[in-house]
Scaffold this motif. Structure first.
Motif, PDB file in Angstrom:
ATOM      1  N   SER A 108       4.530  -3.290  20.804  1.00 58.69           N
ATOM      2  CA  SER A 108       4.631  -3.353  19.341  1.00 58.69           C
ATOM      3  C   SER A 108       4.566  -1.951  18.743  1.00 58.69           C
ATOM      4  N   THR A 109       4.863  -1.857  17.459  1.00 58.27           N
ATOM      5  CA  THR A 109       4.857  -0.581  16.749  1.00 58.27           C
ATOM      6  C   THR A 109       3.629  -0.488  15.855  1.00 58.27           C
ATOM      7  N   ALA A 111       3.739   0.003  12.698  1.00 60.69           N
ATOM      8  CA  ALA A 111       4.030  -0.708  11.452  1.00 60.69           C
ATOM      9  C   ALA A 111       3.813  -2.210  11.590  1.00 60.69           C
ATOM     10  N   ASP A 112       4.050  -2.755  12.773  1.00 58.16           N
ATOM     11  CA  ASP A 112       3.898  -4.185  13.008  1.00 58.16           C
ATOM     12  C   ASP A 112       3.139  -4.386  14.323  1.00 58.16           C
TER      13      ASP A 112
END
Length: 210
Positions: A108-109, A111-112
């Motif tokens: 995942s990143t 941001a999310d």
């Protein structure tokens, strides 16, 4: 002698703590940011790696899965992903390929983010390039999720019970078998001292009489 005794027990306790800290499962809340497959030379700190197969041992190196993560505080953490098989420590892990697929699916990143709990054993040390071995991955609600180490609690409680049981057996064995022997030896030694003292007294009298 007293300092030597306490120093010995301190070293013994330190070794025991290090053994259990390395071997028992630990849980880290992290975000997976990448995975890779890296070629590792077997002779490189081999004591901290899983035992290789005969083929890998003959080749002198082997492929090892790695899982790259970020902690909630932004610091990186890298795990190796190796099978333990039937060897020590007894995690009986045979699914490193499946675990790697799970880790890749959970990338995942920032941001999310997808936060996961990685169960592992071992230590991470950048100086000697050793990595903890991941044994399980589970999605959690967030970076503040609480993981209760039930396995560690059960193992340590069982260990304390075993130690107390062995201590009680030892005290009973000592009271029934060792202490009577020591008492008999002490009585025999007192008898020897009494006879020696009597002999010395008679010898002094004879010498004094001359």
């Amino acid at each position: 002698m007293r300092y030597f005794k306490w120093g010995f027990f301190a070293v013994l306790a330190l070794l025991g703590f290090a053994f259990f800290h390395y071997t028992l499962p630990q849980h880290d809340i992290v975000r997976i940011v990448g995975t890779e497959n890296r070629r590792i030379d077997y002779g490189e700190h081999s004591i901290f790696w899983a035992s290789p197969s005969q083929t890998a041992l003959a080749a002198g190196s082997r492929d090892v899965f790695f899982i790259q993560t970020q902690r909630p505080n932004g610091r990186p953490m890298v795990y190796r992903n190796e099978d333990t098989g039937w060897r020590w420590p007894p995690y009986f892990k045979f699914d490193s390929s499946n675990l790697q697929a799970v880790a890749q699916d959970l990338i995942s990143t920032k941001a999310d983010p997808v936060w996961v709990s990685i169960t592992h054993y071992g230590w991470r040390n950048e100086w000697i390039s050793i990595y903890p071995n991941a044994v399980a991955i589970k999605v959690v609600s967030g970076p503040d999720a609480t993981i209760i180490p039930w396995a560690n609690i059960i193992i340590l409680v069982f260990l304390v019970v075993v130690i107390l049981f062995l201590r009680a057996l030892w005290k009973q064995f000592r009271r029934r078998s060792i202490d009577p022997v020591l008492d008999d030896m002490e009585e025999a030694w007192d008898g020897v001292e009494d006879r020696a003292e009597g002999l010395w007294t008679r010898l002094r009298r004879r010498l004094g009489g001359k």
